[in-house]
Design an enzyme around this catalytic site. Structure first.
Site, PDB file in Angstrom:
ATOM      1  N   LYS A 154       0.886  -1.256  -0.146  1.00  0.00           N
ATOM      2  CA  LYS A 154       0.091  -0.062   0.078  1.00  0.00           C
ATOM      3  C   LYS A 154       0.914   1.270   0.030  1.00  0.00           C
ATOM      4  O   LYS A 154       2.028   1.074   0.333  1.00  0.00           O
ATOM      5  CB  LYS A 154      -0.923   0.067   1.201  1.00  0.00           C
ATOM      6  CG  LYS A 154      -1.658  -1.198   1.102  1.00  0.00           C
ATOM      7  CD  LYS A 154      -3.029  -1.143   2.390  1.00  0.00           C
ATOM      8  CE  LYS A 154      -3.812  -2.421   2.186  1.00  0.00           C
ATOM      9  NZ  LYS A 154      -4.980  -2.516   3.100  1.00  0.00           N
ATOM     10  N   TYR A 178     -11.209  -3.336  -4.211  1.00  0.00           N
ATOM     11  CA  TYR A 178     -12.020  -3.177  -2.900  1.00  0.00           C
ATOM     12  C   TYR A 178     -13.588  -3.341  -3.191  1.00  0.00           C
ATOM     13  O   TYR A 178     -14.096  -3.084  -2.242  1.00  0.00           O
ATOM     14  CB  TYR A 178     -11.448  -2.154  -2.018  1.00  0.00           C
ATOM     15  CG  TYR A 178     -10.108  -2.206  -1.206  1.00  0.00           C
ATOM     16  CD1 TYR A 178      -9.886  -3.408  -0.650  1.00  0.00           C
ATOM     17  CD2 TYR A 178      -9.119  -1.524  -1.723  1.00  0.00           C
ATOM     18  CE1 TYR A 178      -8.665  -3.512   0.004  1.00  0.00           C
ATOM     19  CE2 TYR A 178      -7.745  -1.570  -1.155  1.00  0.00           C
ATOM     20  CZ  TYR A 178      -7.549  -2.715  -0.354  1.00  0.00           C
ATOM     21  OH  TYR A 178      -6.459  -2.796   0.113  1.00  0.00           O
ATOM     22  N   PHE A 187     -16.244   1.760   6.407  1.00  0.00           N
ATOM     23  CA  PHE A 187     -14.501   2.376   6.319  1.00  0.00           C
ATOM     24  C   PHE A 187     -14.196   2.427   4.624  1.00  0.00           C
ATOM     25  O   PHE A 187     -13.055   2.612   4.290  1.00  0.00           O
ATOM     26  CB  PHE A 187     -13.660   1.145   6.929  1.00  0.00           C
ATOM     27  CG  PHE A 187     -13.711  -0.185   6.473  1.00  0.00           C
ATOM     28  CD1 PHE A 187     -13.138  -0.680   5.390  1.00  0.00           C
ATOM     29  CD2 PHE A 187     -14.564  -1.357   7.092  1.00  0.00           C
ATOM     30  CE1 PHE A 187     -13.190  -2.057   4.816  1.00  0.00           C
ATOM     31  CE2 PHE A 187     -14.696  -2.473   6.796  1.00  0.00           C
ATOM     32  CZ  PHE A 187     -14.064  -2.774   5.612  1.00  0.00           C
ATOM     33  N   ARG A 196      -0.669 -14.799   3.871  1.00  0.00           N
ATOM     34  CA  ARG A 196      -1.618 -14.213   4.958  1.00  0.00           C
ATOM     35  C   ARG A 196      -0.657 -14.129   6.403  1.00  0.00           C
ATOM     36  O   ARG A 196      -1.107 -13.196   7.167  1.00  0.00           O
ATOM     37  CB  ARG A 196      -3.098 -14.936   4.900  1.00  0.00           C
ATOM     38  CG  ARG A 196      -3.764 -14.758   3.540  1.00  0.00           C
ATOM     39  CD  ARG A 196      -4.362 -13.383   3.490  1.00  0.00           C
ATOM     40  NE  ARG A 196      -5.189 -13.194   4.353  1.00  0.00           N
ATOM     41  CZ  ARG A 196      -6.078 -11.962   4.464  1.00  0.00           C
ATOM     42  NH1 ARG A 196      -5.775 -11.019   3.532  1.00  0.00           N
ATOM     43  NH2 ARG A 196      -7.041 -11.871   5.312  1.00  0.00           N
ATOM     44  N   THR A 231      -5.604  -8.274  10.208  1.00  0.00           N
ATOM     45  CA  THR A 231      -6.048  -7.335   9.488  1.00  0.00           C
ATOM     46  C   THR A 231      -5.499  -5.912  10.285  1.00  0.00           C
ATOM     47  O   THR A 231      -5.016  -4.711   9.725  1.00  0.00           O
ATOM     48  CB  THR A 231      -7.443  -7.207   9.215  1.00  0.00           C
ATOM     49  OG1 THR A 231      -7.594  -8.165   8.342  1.00  0.00           O
ATOM     50  CG2 THR A 231      -8.038  -5.848   8.593  1.00  0.00           C
ATOM     51  N   ARG A 250       2.568  -6.764   9.310  1.00  0.00           N
ATOM     52  CA  ARG A 250       1.593  -5.464  10.212  1.00  0.00           C
ATOM     53  C   ARG A 250       2.233  -5.431  11.577  1.00  0.00           C
ATOM     54  O   ARG A 250       2.066  -4.400  12.251  1.00  0.00           O
ATOM     55  CB  ARG A 250       0.343  -6.097  10.005  1.00  0.00           C
ATOM     56  CG  ARG A 250      -0.174  -5.792   8.573  1.00  0.00           C
ATOM     57  CD  ARG A 250      -1.638  -6.272   8.357  1.00  0.00           C
ATOM     58  NE  ARG A 250      -2.133  -6.060   7.135  1.00  0.00           N
ATOM     59  CZ  ARG A 250      -3.245  -6.637   6.517  1.00  0.00           C
ATOM     60  NH1 ARG A 250      -3.619  -7.791   7.158  1.00  0.00           N
ATOM     61  NH2 ARG A 250      -3.535  -6.296   5.364  1.00  0.00           N
ATOM     62  N   ASN A 280      -2.882  -0.328   6.825  1.00  0.00           N
ATOM     63  CA  ASN A 280      -2.296  -1.206   7.148  1.00  0.00           C
ATOM     64  C   ASN A 280      -0.973  -2.068   6.441  1.00  0.00           C
ATOM     65  O   ASN A 280      -0.830  -3.150   6.300  1.00  0.00           O
ATOM     66  CB  ASN A 280      -3.272  -2.391   7.814  1.00  0.00           C
ATOM     67  CG  ASN A 280      -4.198  -3.114   6.554  1.00  0.00           C
ATOM     68  OD1 ASN A 280      -3.853  -2.320   5.354  1.00  0.00           O
ATOM     69  ND2 ASN A 280      -4.933  -3.911   6.918  1.00  0.00           N
ATOM     70  N   HIS A 326      -1.488  -5.428   1.239  1.00  0.00           N
ATOM     71  CA  HIS A 326      -2.840  -6.340   0.898  1.00  0.00           C
ATOM     72  C   HIS A 326      -2.382  -7.688   0.238  1.00  0.00           C
ATOM     73  O   HIS A 326      -1.368  -7.567  -0.286  1.00  0.00           O
ATOM     74  CB  HIS A 326      -3.714  -5.665  -0.198  1.00  0.00           C
ATOM     75  CG  HIS A 326      -4.579  -6.461  -0.777  1.00  0.00           C
ATOM     76  ND1 HIS A 326      -5.890  -6.571  -0.159  1.00  0.00           N
ATOM     77  CD2 HIS A 326      -4.815  -7.291  -1.920  1.00  0.00           C
ATOM     78  CE1 HIS A 326      -6.462  -7.463  -1.037  1.00  0.00           C
ATOM     79  NE2 HIS A 326      -5.869  -8.040  -2.127  1.00  0.00           N
ATOM     80  N   GLU A 356      -8.051 -10.564  -8.513  1.00  0.00           N
ATOM     81  CA  GLU A 356      -7.172  -9.542  -8.122  1.00  0.00           C
ATOM     82  C   GLU A 356      -6.062  -9.219  -8.816  1.00  0.00           C
ATOM     83  O   GLU A 356      -5.537  -8.251  -9.420  1.00  0.00           O
ATOM     84  CB  GLU A 356      -6.771  -9.463  -6.811  1.00  0.00           C
ATOM     85  CG  GLU A 356      -7.844  -9.258  -5.662  1.00  0.00           C
ATOM     86  CD  GLU A 356      -7.603  -9.361  -4.140  1.00  0.00           C
ATOM     87  OE1 GLU A 356      -8.327  -9.382  -3.328  1.00  0.00           O
ATOM     88  OE2 GLU A 356      -6.272 -10.149  -3.967  1.00  0.00           O
TER      89      GLU A 356
HETATM   90  P1  ADP Z   1      -7.532  -7.804   4.965  1.00  0.00           P
HETATM   91  O1  ADP Z   1      -6.738  -6.560   4.072  1.00  0.00           O
HETATM   92  O2  ADP Z   1      -6.500  -8.285   6.003  1.00  0.00           O
HETATM   93  O3  ADP Z   1      -7.467  -8.841   3.997  1.00  0.00           O
HETATM   94  P2  ADP Z   1     -10.220  -7.198   4.922  1.00  0.00           P
HETATM   95  O4  ADP Z   1     -10.360  -7.774   3.426  1.00  0.00           O
HETATM   96  O5  ADP Z   1     -11.083  -7.473   5.823  1.00  0.00           O
HETATM   97  O6  ADP Z   1      -8.676  -7.335   5.431  1.00  0.00           O
HETATM   98  O7  ADP Z   1     -10.268  -5.688   4.593  1.00  0.00           O
HETATM   99  C1  ADP Z   1      -9.468  -4.826   3.635  1.00  0.00           C
HETATM  100  C2  ADP Z   1      -8.881  -3.666   4.031  1.00  0.00           C
HETATM  101  O8  ADP Z   1     -10.013  -2.990   4.704  1.00  0.00           O
HETATM  102  C3  ADP Z   1      -8.102  -3.795   5.006  1.00  0.00           C
HETATM  103  O9  ADP Z   1      -6.603  -4.230   4.884  1.00  0.00           O
HETATM  104  C4  ADP Z   1      -8.067  -2.463   5.736  1.00  0.00           C
HETATM  105  O10 ADP Z   1      -7.073  -1.537   5.061  1.00  0.00           O
HETATM  106  C5  ADP Z   1      -9.392  -2.122   5.652  1.00  0.00           C
HETATM  107  N1  ADP Z   1     -10.429  -2.191   6.781  1.00  0.00           N
HETATM  108  C6  ADP Z   1     -10.974  -3.654   7.201  1.00  0.00           C
HETATM  109  N2  ADP Z   1     -11.672  -3.269   8.119  1.00  0.00           N
HETATM  110  C7  ADP Z   1     -11.459  -2.140   8.522  1.00  0.00           C
HETATM  111  C8  ADP Z   1     -12.145  -1.312   9.608  1.00  0.00           C
HETATM  112  N3  ADP Z   1     -12.882  -1.889  10.610  1.00  0.00           N
HETATM  113  N4  ADP Z   1     -11.754  -0.121   9.796  1.00  0.00           N
HETATM  114  C9  ADP Z   1     -10.963   0.491   8.750  1.00  0.00           C
HETATM  115  N5  ADP Z   1     -10.481  -0.259   7.812  1.00  0.00           N
HETATM  116  C10 ADP Z   1     -10.701  -1.272   7.575  1.00  0.00           C
END
Ligand code: ADP
Length: 144
Positions: free
Chosen positions: A14, A54, A62, A90, A96, A107, A117, A120, A131
């Site tokens: 990111k 996304y 969010f 992962r 996350t 992370r 974070n 991805h 993707e």
């Molecule tokens: P991951 O990236 O671990 O697969 P998710 O697919 O659940 O997580 O979510 C995608 C992205 O959305 C996360 O990496 C994070 O940047 C953001 N995100 C997820 N949940 C939240 C939340 N509760 N508040 C803010 N941002 C979030």
């Protein structure tokens, strides 16, 4: 693809990862684990690409914040290959929410914000198939 259980996954570093100068640190962790870099590119993310990546989160509280940390910024997109690569990556990345991610994970060691974070990674073979096509053409994948 060579080897038993060989799998590919899509990873995107990111904008915060690029801005903090952690590209090498993060890629190095993947390489040290034994994953092979099949493709790698630096990409200026359009809003359209960010929304496509996304789209499963569209409508969530969010969502807008997430698009805003990515859209118009520079990211690094890559395809990694290795044994059980999707799960391996992962676990290397960690939870996350970086505040909850285990120390030793990417992370857990290098990030603290939830929306921003750092990394991805695809969470299933189906996500990978969807993707990687946002960033790469199939002809680009014949590197090994
Ligand atoms: P991951 O990236 O671990 O697969 P998710 O697919 O659940 O997580 O979510 C995608 C992205 O959305 C996360 O990496 C994070 O940047 C953001 N995100 C997820 N949940 C939240 C939340 N509760 N508040 C803010 N941002 C979030």
């Amino acid at each position: 693809m060579a080897g038993e259980d060989a799998e590919r996954t899509f990873v995107m570093l990111k904008p915060s990862c690029v801005e903090k100068g952690f590209i090498g640190e993060v890629i190095s962790r993947f390489e040290r684990k034994g994953l092979r870099i099949i493709q790698l590119k630096v990409v200026k993310m359009s809003r359209e690409k960010a929304e496509e990546l996304y789209k499963v989160h569209y409508g969530k509280p969010f969502y807008e914040g997430l698009i805003n940390v990515i859209a118009g910024k520079t990211v690094v997109a890559m395809i990694l290959e290795g044994r059980k690569a999707i799960g391996v990556v992962r676990r290397l990345i960690g939870a996350t929410d970086p505040a909850e991610a285990q120390p030793g994970t990417i992370r857990g060691d290098l990030a603290i914000n939830l929306t921003d974070n750092l990394v991805h990674a695809s969470d299933s073979p189906e996500s990978y198939q969807r993707e990687y096509r946002i960033f790469f053409e199939d002809e680009e994948l014949q590197t090994y």
